[in-house]
Write an enzyme that holds these catalytic residues in place. Structure first.
Site, PDB file in Angstrom:
ATOM      1  N   GLU A  74      -9.986   9.688  -1.016  1.00  0.00           N
ATOM      2  CA  GLU A  74     -11.265  10.454  -1.074  1.00  0.00           C
ATOM      3  C   GLU A  74     -12.328   9.754  -1.741  1.00  0.00           C
ATOM      4  O   GLU A  74     -13.428   9.767  -1.012  1.00  0.00           O
ATOM      5  CB  GLU A  74     -11.100  11.696  -1.939  1.00  0.00           C
ATOM      6  CG  GLU A  74     -10.127  12.725  -1.320  1.00  0.00           C
ATOM      7  CD  GLU A  74      -9.899  13.916  -2.115  1.00  0.00           C
ATOM      8  OE1 GLU A  74     -10.473  13.979  -3.538  1.00  0.00           O
ATOM      9  OE2 GLU A  74      -9.177  14.887  -2.028  1.00  0.00           O
ATOM     10  N   GLU A  75     -12.075   8.834  -2.477  1.00  0.00           N
ATOM     11  CA  GLU A  75     -13.265   7.730  -2.941  1.00  0.00           C
ATOM     12  C   GLU A  75     -13.480   6.826  -1.753  1.00  0.00           C
ATOM     13  O   GLU A  75     -14.699   6.461  -1.606  1.00  0.00           O
ATOM     14  CB  GLU A  75     -12.635   7.024  -4.000  1.00  0.00           C
ATOM     15  CG  GLU A  75     -12.575   7.728  -5.266  1.00  0.00           C
ATOM     16  CD  GLU A  75     -11.996   7.172  -6.401  1.00  0.00           C
ATOM     17  OE1 GLU A  75     -11.700   7.888  -7.550  1.00  0.00           O
ATOM     18  OE2 GLU A  75     -11.731   5.895  -6.400  1.00  0.00           O
ATOM     19  N   LEU A  76     -12.468   6.296  -1.153  1.00  0.00           N
ATOM     20  CA  LEU A  76     -12.721   5.359  -0.018  1.00  0.00           C
ATOM     21  C   LEU A  76     -13.585   5.734   1.071  1.00  0.00           C
ATOM     22  O   LEU A  76     -14.446   5.406   1.474  1.00  0.00           O
ATOM     23  CB  LEU A  76     -11.252   4.806   0.577  1.00  0.00           C
ATOM     24  CG  LEU A  76     -11.371   4.020   1.742  1.00  0.00           C
ATOM     25  CD1 LEU A  76     -12.257   2.779   1.381  1.00  0.00           C
ATOM     26  CD2 LEU A  76     -10.037   3.461   2.128  1.00  0.00           C
TER      27      LEU A  76
END
Length: 281
Positions: A74-76
């Protein structure tokens, strides 16, 4: 608000990620790293989103563990969206215990990018490369019109560094290359400058502080140069920072550049590109 957001899997934290985050901070970067930023009672998802959206870059530590976690994905994805919409490089990927070929099998977009290898480089080298990458994209060339006069304290510290490196006639030749002449022969008999130029041993016996006098002379000339044309000071710094001018050993040069950058940050300046001085945007 932050220079870089560090995205990583918890399994990689102790041996690699935390030492890297600390090295980046040692370079003077403001780093969002969970152990640095999160406090008891914080909403973790909210704080992570704040870090993601308010960091100039995302340093992504790619590993097998990274690709197994949903939150790292999700961060990526959030960083990739910024990378695309801002039409600028946001993601700085680092491989840790994984090959670029393995990254390609996990993620085609990242696999086609230049990846810093955590297996072939030390943590300090990786931090240096990331720092330079961030710095290069945050600097712009200097212009004479945009350069304000240096603070006198900055000149004083520059004089310290030049004085630590150069002595006697070397200083004269150094300034002559800048078309600025120091008249070392103009001192009256018995003066401190004559003792420095011709009788250093006798001067020392008379209690004359050669180092202070030499640096004082440099400082006077730096100030005079600065009053005539502040851009000349940049020329001096660039000559100090560039290896071909007086330092053959890369390690010695790196130490000098490190000292100069600590000083130049007061002026929002940094040494990049083999000694070129640029202003931070």
């Amino acid at each position: 608000m932050w220079d870089a957001f560090v995205s990583h899997a918890g399994e990689d934290k102790d041996e690699f990620v935390e030492p890297l985050a600390k090295e980046l901070e040692n370079y003077g970067l403001n780093v969002w790293y969970d152990d640095f930023e999160l406090s008891v009672g914080d909403s973790i998802p909210d704080e992570i989103q704040r870090g993601l959206h308010n960091s100039d870059y995302g340093v992504v530590i790619l590993s097998e563990a990274f690709f197994e976690k949903s939150w790292t994905q999700e961060e990526l994805d959030s960083l990739i969206q910024r990378d695309v919409t801002e039409m600028d490089k946001v993601i700085l990927p680092v491989c840790y215990d994984i090959t670029p070929q393995d990254v390609l099998s996990h993620h085609k977009l990242l696999g086609k990018r230049y990846l810093i290898s955590g297996d072939s480089m030390s943590v300090s080298k990786i931090a240096q490369e990331l720092y330079q990458e961030i710095l290069e994209n945050r600097t712009k060339p200097l212009t004479d019109d945009g350069l304000e006069e240096f603070d006198p304290e900055t000149l004083d510290y520059l004089a310290e560094i030049i004085g630590d490196i150069k002595q006697g006639t070397e200083i004269k030749k150094f300034f002559e290359r800048l078309n600025f002449e120091i008249d070392w022969d103009d001192a009256k008999e018995g003066s401190i400058h004559e003792w420095i130029a011709t009788f250093p041993v006798e001067a020392k016996e008379k209690g004359i502080d050669l180092e202070s006098a030499r640096k004082s002379t440099i400082l006077e000339n730096l100030k005079e140069l600065n009053n005539e044309d502040p851009s000349n000071i940049i020329s001096i710094v660039e000559k100090l920072a560039h290896p071909r001018h007086y330092i053959e050993n890369d390690k010695d040069r790196a130490q000098v550049v490190e000292k100069l950058n600590i000083i130049l940050k007061w002026e929002d300046l940094r040494i990049v590109d083999q000694g070129e001085v640029k202003k931070l945007t």
